[in-house]
Write an enzyme that holds these catalytic residues in place. Structure first.
Site, PDB file in Angstrom:
ATOM      1  N   GLU A 186       6.306   6.269   0.354  1.00  0.00           N
ATOM      2  CA  GLU A 186       7.412   5.419  -0.096  1.00  0.00           C
ATOM      3  C   GLU A 186       7.575   5.424  -1.614  1.00  0.00           C
ATOM      4  OE1 GLU A 186       5.169   4.566   2.114  1.00  0.00           O
ATOM      5  OE2 GLU A 186       6.171   3.806   3.922  1.00  0.00           O
ATOM      6  N   PHE A 217       0.964  -8.609  11.617  1.00  0.00           N
ATOM      7  CA  PHE A 217       0.600  -7.208  11.358  1.00  0.00           C
ATOM      8  C   PHE A 217       1.620  -6.563  10.423  1.00  0.00           C
ATOM      9  CE2 PHE A 217       1.042  -2.673  12.573  1.00  0.00           C
ATOM     10  CZ  PHE A 217      -0.165  -2.237  12.046  1.00  0.00           C
ATOM     11  N   GLN A 218       1.136  -5.937   9.391  1.00  0.00           N
ATOM     12  CA  GLN A 218       1.958  -5.290   8.367  1.00  0.00           C
ATOM     13  C   GLN A 218       2.926  -6.251   7.679  1.00  0.00           C
ATOM     14  OE1 GLN A 218       3.590  -1.578  10.011  1.00  0.00           O
ATOM     15  NE2 GLN A 218       1.815  -0.496   9.176  1.00  0.00           N
ATOM     16  N   LYS A 260      12.502  -7.968  11.205  1.00  0.00           N
ATOM     17  CA  LYS A 260      12.887  -7.073  12.284  1.00  0.00           C
ATOM     18  C   LYS A 260      13.920  -7.696  13.229  1.00  0.00           C
ATOM     19  CE  LYS A 260      11.353  -4.340  16.120  1.00  0.00           C
ATOM     20  NZ  LYS A 260      10.286  -3.891  16.992  1.00  0.00           N
ATOM     21  N   MET A 281      -2.768  13.936 -22.448  1.00  0.00           N
ATOM     22  CA  MET A 281      -2.501  12.877 -23.422  1.00  0.00           C
ATOM     23  C   MET A 281      -3.732  11.985 -23.585  1.00  0.00           C
ATOM     24  SD  MET A 281      -0.315  11.857 -25.557  1.00  0.00           S
ATOM     25  CE  MET A 281       1.439  12.119 -25.275  1.00  0.00           C
TER      26      MET A 281
END
Lengths: 563, 205
Positions: free
Chosen positions: A51, A113-114, A163, A471
């Protein structure tokens, strides 16, 4: 009005907002949305591999096109993985619309969950965010979020939808107007302030314009050129402002800051008037605040009033968009010549050229960038990661147009290069887009090579491979007494990685191979990866040492030039 | 009431600013404001929030420590929040500022009268009384409340609760907003982000 599911409303709303591409990754709670996607063939979904990549792609897409970029993730880890990309867009004021699913409303707040409190998590890195609890709220929410995202000072927004809200149905009531009592950006600029600014410009003997990202976002390059030419004011840009003023213009003096051109830093530090346009006087650009050009007067033009006076006291604040303010300012200023001042800067530039590339048998990274510039005739869109390669890409390619250099400035997000370039290439399918990658940063997001293949993007990927986090190595060398800790990296064979994805690859180990490899890459229709085995210990110069003032800019030491 | 009569030295508040923000009455607004102050390093001395005279709008009174940030930056940063509609710095205004406190003080049959006398001087109300305890409620500016607290200390303060400052400009001038929203939009704004009441089907797929 028609009755629709929440998922249909989201896609209908986005479509009405002109969205054509979504960079996303499916998961449990966004399944209703994915189930609905085929009903909207006008919206192309690009499946990413992480993502974070989706957020950077939406960002690169937005920066390349000037349009809003959209990314999508599922709840929990899907949403939290977007965070780095959202924050990258936030720091650089890029209109990224992040859409996330969340657990069903009955489970919200119950550690389902999640479940992640993504609106809470992203409060401080979005312009605004929404948790949508009813399907009938979706049309207005999408409309408002998109409006906030791309108007005023652009910036990311996030819309989080449980959802079961995707699944429930309601009437689709699309609001024609946005009405937000607490959000009314000022575009016009105060007439009195504009007149006062013009007076200061007329009186100034050593004026300089510092142009930033805001000039690019308000599409004000021509307006900037007009002002600079009428009053003969030299122009430097910030790093993100590169392209806001054509670098080939006689009044262009490069860009300032930690690795800006020596003469740009000196010009800023010796001016009697700084006109900051669409920039925010940040520490990387200005060096140690308290010792920046004592006595200078500042005119600050920015669309965000909170930027004015944040780091420096301002003589004349003008809140408005560059596009609107600059022409009115140009109208008010007198035609002028600043011959002496320009000669002064020219002489500094002659004595301290900064962009001279020394003769060397080594494959210097600066040489690679310069060769790319010459081979592409300065026309390519360049997307970088963060670190030495980013600075070289900013220095040694010369940019002519806005949106030509795409890079993570404010947050400094390593790993931006590949997904950022993918986003840019999706936005500009016919353009020549080069991802200039660090060997460290590339490994942070290289799984997105799969997207290059899936979407058959003709992206050119150049890895600047010095086997170091360059760097960081440079800082350890200069400021930590050469105590090199955790900066040498064992790199995989990047060509084999490209091969594994079915992407053509080239390895370049000598200076003589640089131009032919670039030509071969340009002639190749599809994607290609070039692993440039650049000199390992080259440093970026000039440099304003950490914590120093612009006046303390140092140039490459003699022993480094002798390498 | 002049607290200096009680020998109390008010705390130094030279650089405190009273800022009033009119905000959308929506879930998360308080968090957005509090989070902004934390992130920008502005110190909050007190923050109170409640309904305003306009349905759908809340009024926040924030006392900011001006040493931690220029109050102008505080105002501008607050304005950046979409849910913040109007911000006013009342520091230069002629205002009425009040705070309410409840002080639960230890006492017994011997010293209760003494304590009631003190309360009387401060025009504090006795809102609860028990054998060994008394709750005083006092309204006033911070100095007055500080004064009463100081006087109660020798008896033993069991518990103290202060509301923080609310403030209003004197005279006809106001710091509020009277801008109604179109009805269709207002309807959605009123529910946006709020929990749905009643039973929803369980779903964890």
């Amino acid at each position: 009005m028609a009755r629709m599911t929440g998922a249909q409303m989201v896609l209908e709303g986005l479509q009405r907002e002109g969205v054509e591409v979504i960079f996303g990754y499916p998961g449990g709670v966004v399944l209703p949305l994915y189930d609905t996607l085929p009903q909207y063939p006008g919206i192309r979904h690009i499946l990413v591999r992480h993502e974070q990549g989706a957020a950077h792609m939406a960002d690169g897409y937005a920066r390349a096109s000037g349009r809003m970029g959209v990314c999508l993730g599922t709840s929990g880890p899907g949403a939290t993985n977007l965070v780095t990309g959202i924050c990258t867009a936030w720091m650089d004021s890029v209109p990224v619309f992040a859409l996330t699913g969340n657990v069903s409303r009955t489970l919200l707040g119950k550690d389902g969950f999640q479940e992640a409190d993504i609106t809470g998590i992203t409060h401080s890195i979005t312009k605004h965010n929404y948790l949508v609890m009813r399907p009938e709220e979706i049309p207005l929410t999408i409309r408002e979020a998109a409006h906030i995202c791309r108007t005023g000072r652009p910036g990311p927004v996030l819309v989080d939808i449980p959802k079961d809200v995707f699944q429930e149905s309601a009437e689709f009531d699309w609001p024609e107007q946005v009405h937000l009592r607490g959000y009314r950006p000022t575009y016009e600029g105060h007439a009195g302030m504009i007149r006062r600014a013009a007076e200061l410009i007329d009186q100034a003997r050593r004026p300089i314009i510092i142009a930033g990202h805001g000039v690019i976002w308000s599409d004000a390059q021509d307006e900037l050129v007009a002002l600079a030419e009428k009053a003969e004011i030299p122009v430097i840009t910030t790093f993100l402002g590169i392209g806001a003023f054509p670098e080939a213009h006689r009044l262009s003096y490069g860009w300032l800051g930690m690795h800006g051109m020596f003469y740009a830093n000196m010009a800023a530090d010796n001016a009697d008037l700084v006109i900051g346009v669409g920039m925010r006087f940040d520490d990387r650009a200005m060096g140690r605040f308290k010792d920046f050009n004592p006595g200078v007067k500042i005119i600050h033009i920015d669309i965000d009033p909170a930027e004015i006076g944040k780091n420096f006291p301002t003589a004349v604040p003008i809140v408005g968009s560059a596009k609107n303010v600059l022409p009115r300012l140009t109208e008010h200023v007198r035609e002028a010549k600043h011959t002496e001042w320009l000669q002064w800067i020219d002489q500094v530039r002659e004595e301290h050229p900064s962009l001279h590339i020394r003769e060397s048998r080594r494959m210097l990274p600066q040489y690679v960038v310069r060769t790319l510039y010459e081979e592409t005739e300065g026309n390519a869109t360049i997307v970088t990661g963060v670190g030495q390669h980013q600075m070289w890409a900013g220095q040694h390619y010369f940019y002519k147009r806005p949106r030509q250099l795409i890079s993570s400035g404010g947050l400094g997000t390593m790993g931006f290069e590949l997904p950022g370039a993918i986003g840019a290439q999706v936005a500009l399918p016919d353009a020549e887009v080069w991802a200039i990658c660090g060997d460290g940063g590339f490994q942070m997001t290289m799984q997105e090579l799969a997207v290059v293949v899936d979407e058959n993007l003709p992206l050119k990927i150049a890895i600047f491979n010095n086997g170091y986090l360059g760097m960081v190595r440079q800082w350890q060398q200069l400021f930590y007494d050469r105590n090199f800790v955790s900066v040498a990296m064992t790199q995989p064979d990047f060509c084999k990685i490209a091969d594994a994805y079915g992407i053509r690859s080239l390895r370049v180990e000598t200076k003589a191979e640089v131009a032919p490899a670039i030509r071969e890459a340009r002639a190749h229709k599809g994607p290609i990866l070039i692993d440039f085995m650049i000199d390992q210990e080259e440093n970026v110069w000039p440099m304003v040492p950490a914590g120093a003032a612009l006046s303390e800019t140092i140039e490459a030491p003699a022993e480094e030039l002798a390498r | 009431m002049n607290p200096s009569l009680n020998g109390h030295q008010p705390r130094k508040r030279a650089n405190h600013h009273t800022v009033v923000a009119i905000v959308e009455d929506k879930p998360g607004v308080l968090m957005r404001v509090a989070s902004l102050f934390r992130r920008r390093g502005f110190n909050i001395e007190s923050l109170t929030v409640g309904h305003s005279e306009m349905p759908g709008l809340s009024r926040m009174t924030i006392v900011v420590d001006g040493d931690s940030a220029p109050v102008e930056q505080v105002e501008k940063q607050l304005y950046k929040l979409i849910d913040v509609i109007k911000v006013s710095d009342l520091s230069q205004e002629d205002i009425v500022a009040r705070e309410l406190a409840m002080i639960k003080v230890r006492c017994n049959n011997v010293n209760r009268h003494e304590l009631l006398d003190i309360a009387n001087v401060f025009r504090a109300d006795v809102v609860d009384i028990a054998t060994n305890s008394i709750i005083l409620q006092v309204v006033g500016d911070e100095d007055k409340i500080d004064g009463l607290i100081k006087m109660c200390e020798p008896y033993g303060i069991r518990e103290l609760s202060r509301t923080g400052r609310i403030a209003m400009v004197r005279g006809t001038k106001t710091t509020t907003v009277h801008e109604p929203e179109p009805e269709r939009i207002a309807r959605i704004h009123q529910t946006q982000g709020r929990r749905v009441e009643g039973d929803l089907p369980f779903s964890s797929d």
